[in-house]
Design a protein around this motif. Sequence first.
Motif, PDB file in Angstrom:
ATOM      1  N   PHE A 186      -2.596   2.918  -8.699  1.00 49.56           N
ATOM      2  CA  PHE A 186      -2.587   2.254  -7.389  1.00 49.56           C
ATOM      3  C   PHE A 186      -1.503   2.848  -6.489  1.00 49.56           C
ATOM      4  CE2 PHE A 186      -1.170  -0.930  -4.389  1.00 49.56           C
ATOM      5  CZ  PHE A 186      -2.352  -1.476  -3.903  1.00 49.56           C
ATOM      6  N   ASN A 187      -0.289   2.976  -7.019  1.00 47.35           N
ATOM      7  CA  ASN A 187       0.815   3.518  -6.218  1.00 47.35           C
ATOM      8  C   ASN A 187       0.543   4.956  -5.785  1.00 47.35           C
ATOM      9  OD1 ASN A 187       2.169   1.116  -6.518  1.00 47.35           O
ATOM     10  ND2 ASN A 187       3.610   1.861  -8.059  1.00 47.35           N
ATOM     11  N   ALA A 188      -0.020   5.746  -6.689  1.00 46.98           N
ATOM     12  CA  ALA A 188      -0.325   7.140  -6.362  1.00 46.98           C
ATOM     13  C   ALA A 188      -1.373   7.219  -5.255  1.00 46.98           C
ATOM     14  CB  ALA A 188      -0.806   7.880  -7.605  1.00 46.98           C
ATOM     15  N   CYS A 189      -2.393   6.385  -5.344  1.00 45.40           N
ATOM     16  CA  CYS A 189      -3.441   6.384  -4.314  1.00 45.40           C
ATOM     17  C   CYS A 189      -2.878   5.975  -2.960  1.00 45.40           C
ATOM     18  CB  CYS A 189      -4.574   5.449  -4.725  1.00 45.40           C
ATOM     19  SG  CYS A 189      -5.605   6.087  -6.070  1.00 45.40           S
ATOM     20  N   GLU A 190      -1.975   5.019  -2.947  1.00 49.82           N
ATOM     21  CA  GLU A 190      -1.361   4.631  -1.677  1.00 49.82           C
ATOM     22  C   GLU A 190      -0.520   5.769  -1.105  1.00 49.82           C
ATOM     23  OE1 GLU A 190       0.527   0.785  -1.476  1.00 49.82           O
ATOM     24  OE2 GLU A 190      -1.481   0.025  -0.967  1.00 49.82           O
ATOM     25  N   ALA A 191       0.140   6.528  -1.965  1.00 47.61           N
ATOM     26  CA  ALA A 191       0.916   7.679  -1.491  1.00 47.61           C
ATOM     27  C   ALA A 191       0.001   8.707  -0.826  1.00 47.61           C
ATOM     28  CB  ALA A 191       1.674   8.319  -2.654  1.00 47.61           C
ATOM     29  N   LEU A 192      -1.186   8.919  -1.398  1.00 55.42           N
ATOM     30  CA  LEU A 192      -2.143   9.852  -0.791  1.00 55.42           C
ATOM     31  C   LEU A 192      -2.608   9.337   0.567  1.00 55.42           C
ATOM     32  CD1 LEU A 192      -4.370  10.901  -3.839  1.00 55.42           C
ATOM     33  CD2 LEU A 192      -2.188  11.838  -3.066  1.00 55.42           C
ATOM     34  N   GLN A 193      -2.838   8.044   0.664  1.00 59.05           N
ATOM     35  CA  GLN A 193      -3.298   7.476   1.930  1.00 59.05           C
ATOM     36  C   GLN A 193      -2.204   7.506   2.999  1.00 59.05           C
ATOM     37  OE1 GLN A 193      -4.955   3.742   0.143  1.00 59.05           O
ATOM     38  NE2 GLN A 193      -6.798   4.330   1.259  1.00 59.05           N
ATOM     39  N   ILE A 194      -0.961   7.376   2.589  1.00 62.44           N
ATOM     40  CA  ILE A 194       0.145   7.519   3.542  1.00 62.44           C
ATOM     41  C   ILE A 194       0.157   8.937   4.108  1.00 62.44           C
ATOM     42  CG2 ILE A 194       2.670   7.618   3.728  1.00 62.44           C
ATOM     43  CD1 ILE A 194       2.732   5.268   1.712  1.00 62.44           C
ATOM     44  N   SER A 195      -0.099   9.916   3.255  1.00 64.06           N
ATOM     45  CA  SER A 195      -0.191  11.302   3.725  1.00 64.06           C
ATOM     46  C   SER A 195      -1.343  11.463   4.706  1.00 64.06           C
ATOM     47  CB  SER A 195      -0.390  12.246   2.537  1.00 64.06           C
ATOM     48  OG  SER A 195       0.691  12.157   1.643  1.00 64.06           O
ATOM     49  N   GLY A 196      -2.459  10.821   4.401  1.00 61.49           N
ATOM     50  CA  GLY A 196      -3.602  10.874   5.304  1.00 61.49           C
ATOM     51  C   GLY A 196      -3.304  10.247   6.646  1.00 61.49           C
ATOM     52  N   THR A 197      -2.529   9.177   6.638  1.00 64.51           N
ATOM     53  CA  THR A 197      -2.137   8.531   7.894  1.00 64.51           C
ATOM     54  C   THR A 197      -1.268   9.463   8.730  1.00 64.51           C
ATOM     55  OG1 THR A 197      -2.228   6.354   6.835  1.00 64.51           O
ATOM     56  CG2 THR A 197      -0.972   6.530   8.887  1.00 64.51           C
ATOM     57  N   SER A 198      -0.376  10.185   8.059  1.00 65.06           N
ATOM     58  CA  SER A 198       0.462  11.157   8.761  1.00 65.06           C
ATOM     59  C   SER A 198      -0.395  12.235   9.411  1.00 65.06           C
ATOM     60  CB  SER A 198       1.449  11.794   7.774  1.00 65.06           C
ATOM     61  OG  SER A 198       2.193  12.819   8.394  1.00 65.06           O
ATOM     62  N   TYR A 199      -1.407  12.704   8.691  1.00 64.40           N
ATOM     63  CA  TYR A 199      -2.306  13.720   9.252  1.00 64.40           C
ATOM     64  C   TYR A 199      -3.047  13.186  10.478  1.00 64.40           C
ATOM     65  CZ  TYR A 199      -6.591  16.344   9.902  1.00 64.40           C
ATOM     66  OH  TYR A 199      -7.634  17.023  10.464  1.00 64.40           O
ATOM     67  N   GLN A 200      -3.525  11.955  10.393  1.00 65.89           N
ATOM     68  CA  GLN A 200      -4.246  11.370  11.520  1.00 65.89           C
ATOM     69  C   GLN A 200      -3.344  11.242  12.745  1.00 65.89           C
ATOM     70  OE1 GLN A 200      -7.214  10.977  12.050  1.00 65.89           O
ATOM     71  NE2 GLN A 200      -8.378  10.445  10.246  1.00 65.89           N
ATOM     72  N   LYS A 201      -2.088  10.910  12.514  1.00 71.09           N
ATOM     73  CA  LYS A 201      -1.149  10.805  13.632  1.00 71.09           C
ATOM     74  C   LYS A 201      -0.934  12.168  14.285  1.00 71.09           C
ATOM     75  CE  LYS A 201       3.168   9.819  12.763  1.00 71.09           C
ATOM     76  NZ  LYS A 201       4.404   9.072  12.430  1.00 71.09           N
ATOM     77  N   TYR A 202      -0.832  13.203  13.450  1.00 73.65           N
ATOM     78  CA  TYR A 202      -0.708  14.559  13.985  1.00 73.65           C
ATOM     79  C   TYR A 202      -1.914  14.904  14.852  1.00 73.65           C
ATOM     80  CZ  TYR A 202      -2.088  19.442  13.893  1.00 73.65           C
ATOM     81  OH  TYR A 202      -2.583  20.668  14.246  1.00 73.65           O
ATOM     82  N   LYS A 203      -3.106  14.615  14.341  1.00 73.37           N
ATOM     83  CA  LYS A 203      -4.325  14.942  15.087  1.00 73.37           C
ATOM     84  C   LYS A 203      -4.357  14.241  16.437  1.00 73.37           C
ATOM     85  CE  LYS A 203      -8.367  15.465  14.167  1.00 73.37           C
ATOM     86  NZ  LYS A 203      -9.786  15.196  13.907  1.00 73.37           N
TER      87      LYS A 203
END
Length: 370
Positions: free
Chosen positions: A69-86
Motif C-alpha cells: 500500500f505504501n509503495a503504491c501511494e509513493a508511485l501515485q505521488i510521483s504521478g501527481t508531480s508529473y501531472q503538475k509539471y504537465k
Amino acid sequence: MRQYLAVIKNWLFGLFKKEKTSDIDEDFFQPILFLFPNILKESVSTNTDVKDWEKDYLSKNKNIEKYIFNACEALQISGTSYQKYKKELKRYSDEELNQKTGKIIGRNFEIEARLTLRRILELFVESWHFAEIKTDENIFRHLFLIKNLKAFYSRNSNSKEFCDFPLEFDAKAISEIKTELKKLSVQNLFYLTNNKDFNEDKDIKHLIKPFRNLLEEALPKMTDGLREMVGESYQLYAETSDVIHGFSGGPNFNLRNYHREIIGLYARSAVLASNILKYLIIIGGNNINNDDIKNAINGLKTDGLPQNFVFNVGDKVLVLGQIKAEIIEISQSKYGCRKYKVKYDDKRDNWSWSFEREWFKIKELTKLSN
C-alpha cells in the motif's frame, strides 16, 4: 475489469516502440503511476486497514499489505508531480525557462522531478532486494519497527537537544518498539547495517544500511538493460543535492533543455515504477487476491526507456547544444552508466566545427531528427 486491464496492457506493449514523446505521454504515465498502483493497493487493503496502519507504530497486522500500500501511494505521488509539471510548466518554452524569472520556475520543477526520481530509485532498490529473498510477515514487521524506532528517536533527540523538551510519547514508543524487536526472530535482513544494535542509542540513527550500499549490492545481479537504467538514474540521483543547494562558483548541474530533460526524469521514474509494481506482485504473493492486476503488471515491459529517450549508434545528435555529430560507439561501465563517442559532422562556411573531446555523457547530447 479483466477486459479493461487487458486493453491497458496492450497499450503498454506498444508504447516502447513509439518515437515521439507526444505519442507516449498519457498512455505511458497514467497506467503506471496512477491506475495500476490504485488497483493494486485497493486489492490488499480496506479503509479499516489504512486507518489501523496510520496509528499502529508497533506494526502488529498485515505488514506485507502495508508495504505494498505504501509503495503504491509513493508511485501515485510521483504521478501527481508529473501531472503538475504537465499543467504548469508546459506553458513555457525552453528559451523562457533559461531567462530571468523563467529560470527560477524551471529550476523549481527540475528540483521536484529530481526528488521524484530519487524517491522512486530508493523504493526500486529496496523492493528489488525484497523480491530476491524469501520474505514473510515478520521481516516486514521488523523493517517497519526499525524505521519507526529511528523516526521516534530522531524526533525525540532533536526536541531534547534544540528545545530542551523531551517528548514523553516518543520515549514510551521507543521503549515499546525495542521490546517488540527483541521478540522477533528474522533472517536475511539486507537493509541493516552490520554491527549495529537497536538497544544502543548511539547506533539507532545508523541501523538502516546506506542507499548506495544497497544499490552496489543489487547492480551486479541485474540484467544489462535494467543496470543501465538504474546506473544512469543514479547519476541524476547523485546530482540532486547540489541542484537543490547550489553554491557560487561551483559546477552547474542544472538543465538547459528543460522539457526534454524533465520529461526524461519522469520517464525514468515511470520505468522504475513499472519494475517496482512487478516486485510488489512477487512480494505480495497470495496476499494479493486480484489475479487480473497481477497478470496486467507481469505483462509490462520494464527493462528500458521508450525509444524516444534511447540513444543508439548512428543517431544524429547535438553536442553540448552547439555542434552536430553522430554517435559511433557506446561504452557501458560496470555500474550501468553509458558514455557515447561521437564523430563530428558540422560544416559552416567551409569550416568544420568540433570539440577537443570525443566522449560524452547522455545529458550532454540532444537527439536530432535523422
